[in-house]
Design a protein around this motif. Sequence first.
Motif, mmCIF file in Angstrom:
data_model
loop_
_atom_site.group_PDB
_atom_site.id
_atom_site.type_symbol
_atom_site.label_atom_id
_atom_site.label_comp_id
_atom_site.label_asym_id
_atom_site.label_seq_id
_atom_site.Cartn_x
_atom_site.Cartn_y
_atom_site.Cartn_z
ATOM 1 N N GLY A 1 0.840 -1.219 -0.007
ATOM 2 C CA GLY A 1 0.069 0.172 -0.078
ATOM 3 C C GLY A 1 0.783 1.320 -0.020
ATOM 4 O O GLY A 1 0.387 2.308 -0.852
ATOM 5 N N PHE A 2 2.129 1.381 0.601
ATOM 6 C CA PHE A 2 2.999 2.409 0.588
ATOM 7 C C PHE A 2 3.387 2.506 -0.676
ATOM 8 O O PHE A 2 3.578 3.703 -1.270
ATOM 9 N N ALA A 3 3.857 1.535 -1.395
ATOM 10 C CA ALA A 3 4.375 1.783 -2.716
ATOM 11 C C ALA A 3 3.152 2.205 -3.623
ATOM 12 O O ALA A 3 3.407 3.113 -4.421
ATOM 13 N N ARG A 4 1.930 1.692 -3.600
ATOM 14 C CA ARG A 4 0.608 2.027 -4.157
ATOM 15 C C ARG A 4 0.649 3.719 -3.843
ATOM 16 O O ARG A 4 0.513 4.438 -4.910
ATOM 17 N N ASP A 5 0.778 4.184 -2.760
ATOM 18 C CA ASP A 5 0.485 5.594 -2.252
ATOM 19 C C ASP A 5 1.495 6.550 -2.692
ATOM 20 O O ASP A 5 1.326 7.382 -2.881
ATOM 21 N N THR A 6 2.827 5.808 -2.749
ATOM 22 C CA THR A 6 3.843 6.654 -3.154
ATOM 23 C C THR A 6 3.712 7.150 -4.554
ATOM 24 O O THR A 6 3.908 8.153 -5.148
ATOM 25 N N VAL A 7 3.474 6.089 -5.198
ATOM 26 C CA VAL A 7 3.308 6.073 -6.890
ATOM 27 C C VAL A 7 2.001 7.087 -7.163
ATOM 28 O O VAL A 7 2.056 8.039 -8.042
ATOM 29 N N ILE A 8 0.648 6.833 -6.461
ATOM 30 C CA ILE A 8 -0.315 7.725 -6.683
ATOM 31 C C ILE A 8 -0.154 9.189 -6.330
ATOM 32 O O ILE A 8 -0.461 9.990 -6.925
ATOM 33 N N ALA B 1 -2.054 11.615 5.358
ATOM 34 C CA ALA B 1 -1.672 11.391 6.760
ATOM 35 C C ALA B 1 -2.482 10.532 7.251
ATOM 36 O O ALA B 1 -2.125 9.533 8.121
ATOM 37 N N ASP B 2 -3.878 10.217 6.854
ATOM 38 C CA ASP B 2 -4.734 9.121 7.190
ATOM 39 C C ASP B 2 -3.984 7.818 7.000
ATOM 40 O O ASP B 2 -3.938 6.781 8.116
ATOM 41 N N ARG B 3 -3.536 7.615 5.670
ATOM 42 C CA ARG B 3 -2.917 6.171 5.382
ATOM 43 C C ARG B 3 -1.740 5.879 6.498
ATOM 44 O O ARG B 3 -1.286 4.725 6.791
ATOM 45 N N LEU B 4 -0.856 6.953 6.839
ATOM 46 C CA LEU B 4 0.032 6.704 7.779
ATOM 47 C C LEU B 4 -0.191 6.277 9.169
ATOM 48 O O LEU B 4 0.250 5.347 10.120
ATOM 49 N N TYR B 5 -1.342 7.104 9.752
ATOM 50 C CA TYR B 5 -1.701 6.549 11.009
ATOM 51 C C TYR B 5 -2.392 5.528 11.143
ATOM 52 O O TYR B 5 -2.789 4.743 12.021
ATOM 53 N N GLN B 6 -2.958 5.157 9.762
ATOM 54 C CA GLN B 6 -3.865 3.742 9.786
ATOM 55 C C GLN B 6 -2.990 2.590 9.903
ATOM 56 O O GLN B 6 -3.558 1.552 10.106
ATOM 57 N N LEU B 7 -1.612 2.859 9.670
ATOM 58 C CA LEU B 7 -0.760 1.634 9.596
ATOM 59 C C LEU B 7 -0.857 1.200 11.131
ATOM 60 O O LEU B 7 -1.188 -0.270 11.256
ATOM 61 N N PRO B 8 -0.660 1.557 12.065
ATOM 62 C CA PRO B 8 -0.591 0.884 13.549
ATOM 63 C C PRO B 8 -2.053 0.567 13.844
ATOM 64 O O PRO B 8 -2.389 -0.456 14.487
ATOM 65 N N LEU B 9 -3.299 1.281 13.151
ATOM 66 C CA LEU B 9 -4.634 1.035 13.483
ATOM 67 C C LEU B 9 -4.863 -0.381 12.723
ATOM 68 O O LEU B 9 -5.465 -1.244 13.230
ATOM 69 N N GLY B 10 -4.264 -0.630 11.277
ATOM 70 C CA GLY B 10 -4.470 -1.734 10.624
ATOM 71 C C GLY B 10 -3.720 -2.930 11.363
ATOM 72 O O GLY B 10 -4.254 -4.145 11.216
ATOM 73 N N LEU C 1 8.808 9.763 2.432
ATOM 74 C CA LEU C 1 7.950 8.763 1.478
ATOM 75 C C LEU C 1 7.112 9.243 0.250
ATOM 76 O O LEU C 1 6.774 8.554 -0.691
ATOM 77 N N PHE C 2 6.788 10.689 0.351
ATOM 78 C CA PHE C 2 5.748 10.891 -0.761
ATOM 79 C C PHE C 2 6.270 12.322 -1.598
ATOM 80 O O PHE C 2 5.692 12.560 -2.454
ATOM 81 N N THR C 3 7.293 12.951 -0.990
ATOM 82 C CA THR C 3 7.586 14.263 -1.751
ATOM 83 C C THR C 3 8.324 13.953 -3.045
ATOM 84 O O THR C 3 9.487 13.712 -2.919
ATOM 85 N N ARG C 4 7.602 13.815 -4.179
ATOM 86 C CA ARG C 4 8.436 13.749 -5.591
ATOM 87 C C ARG C 4 7.250 13.843 -6.346
ATOM 88 O O ARG C 4 6.025 13.802 -6.250
ATOM 89 N N GLY C 5 7.717 13.848 -7.800
ATOM 90 C CA GLY C 5 6.753 14.190 -9.009
ATOM 91 C C GLY C 5 5.855 15.393 -8.477
ATOM 92 O O GLY C 5 6.337 16.405 -8.155
#
Length: 542
Positions: free
Chosen positions: A35-42, A283-292, A351-355
């Motif tokens: 999912g991180f790979a997905r989110d980074t690409v998206i 931000a939600d995706r990162l804090y959802q990591l420990p939740l998930g 994780l995300f600053t690119r493109g």
Amino acid sequence: MVQPPASGTTARKGGGMMRNSAIFSGLTLVSRLVGFARDTVIAAVLGGSAGPAADAYNTALSFPNLFRRIFAEGAFAAAFVPAYARTLETEGQAVADKVATDALAAVAFTTVILTVAAQLAMPWLMTVINIGFLDDPARFKLAVILTQITMPYLPCMAIAALLSGVLNARGRFIVSGAYPILLNVILLIAVIPARGDQIGAAYAASWAVLVAGISQAGLCWWAARKAGADIRLAVPRLTPAVKAIIITAIPAAVGNSATQINVFISGNLSSFVAGGRTWLATADRLYQLPLGLVGVAIGIALLPRLSRAVASKNHDQQQASMDEALILSMALTLPAGAALMAMPYFLIDALFTRGAFLQVDAINTAQALLQFGWGVPAFVLIRILAPAFFARGDTRTPMTFALVSVAVNAVLAIGLFTLGMGVAGIAAAVSAAAWSNALLLGGALWRRGLYRPGPAVISRLLRILAASAGLAVVVGLAAASRPLIEAPLGQALAALGLGVGAKEIALLLVTGVGGLVYVALAFATRAITVAEVKGLVRRGGR
């Protein structure tokens, strides 16, 4: 840590909660990494505030998920899983599978009708859920079309969630932990070829959500049948068992609806800021990591086990299950929350600053992540405490407390947003609402004598908190010293001719060192003991 029984009916059928949680968490970790790979690409392709595509896509993804959390994975699951587990325990597989067949028909029929109605009414719905989009016709129109594409994801996930509950009640956790991976993989396959075209990538990602939903439902159906569950397609019927589940689910639906009102308020406020929905979603995706990884995993393992303990009136097992869930969840959640608060910008930037995801997007997302960080333990506690009510057929009490949390969130979100905190104020309100909910749940269990953690549990929690504070100090100092860490890494990578970014390697090193520091402090303070780790390994090997 309280150990589950090594023998007995509950142990045989449910397995160790730590083992089941470890299986689910391990598979969820794989899913989150993909999912991180997905989110980074998206994020790199769609960006944040640079155009309409990112906000429109995040709306399209969040809208069916809103209803999924209310009905499929929320209220209906809270009512269905204990009912199925009790029937399996007391009346056998045939009767339990008949209940599941009727429940599946009811939830599929309801969500299909809801999906069709939402698709037809989407232009009007969008004016309600994203008022800020009205000032940007291109963003508004794109959000309407993409959300119409993704809405059929709702019945697919409703079916998958119910079948996942069947698998969990039967002690099968592999597929229920693995099926979310399909969404991430399919989205990656769809989005990567669309680089350079933000609008085209948004369409590709939305169609991929639908394809993934169908695939996930199919996988769970196959797994349930393979596990021996005789669940069939059937015409919806309002049988006594389905009526009982619906009656039990109504308060939970109201409670979950209340929780989703928080999401609705957050989305509406953030829609007034270009990129706001994307900042919150990232931000939600990162804090959802420990939740998930922790909250959902332990909650899923806890509910059927606790339901059986309540049905058999095994009070010792009820207490042991809650103690183990509380300690295990906080041992994994408190350090995660501490890290999110100590280095939010480091995490987002690396994780995300690119493109198309710019510095301004990273800064605003990090501010929101900081505010989500202190709410992480509360989000997980809700997942641990609520099953103590659901296992006893009480969905009304969690509903009432969820309504209170909505009031807290609404007042704080509107107030903090308008007073100048912006999107970060919305995140702070969500965390405050979560803590109010968790404290009310814990207080009610204490007053009713349903669960009271003893001195040994409280002592353990304080030691976990101390170890987490040590972790926060280490990663916080490292985040403040990023240039000193990244400069030699960049030089070394350049000398080797590698194109890997120094900031990504620095983040891996810092998080790795932080994790080792936490483990060392946890063992030093006896928040975790060698005997417990050995016990987990032994039970995991069974």
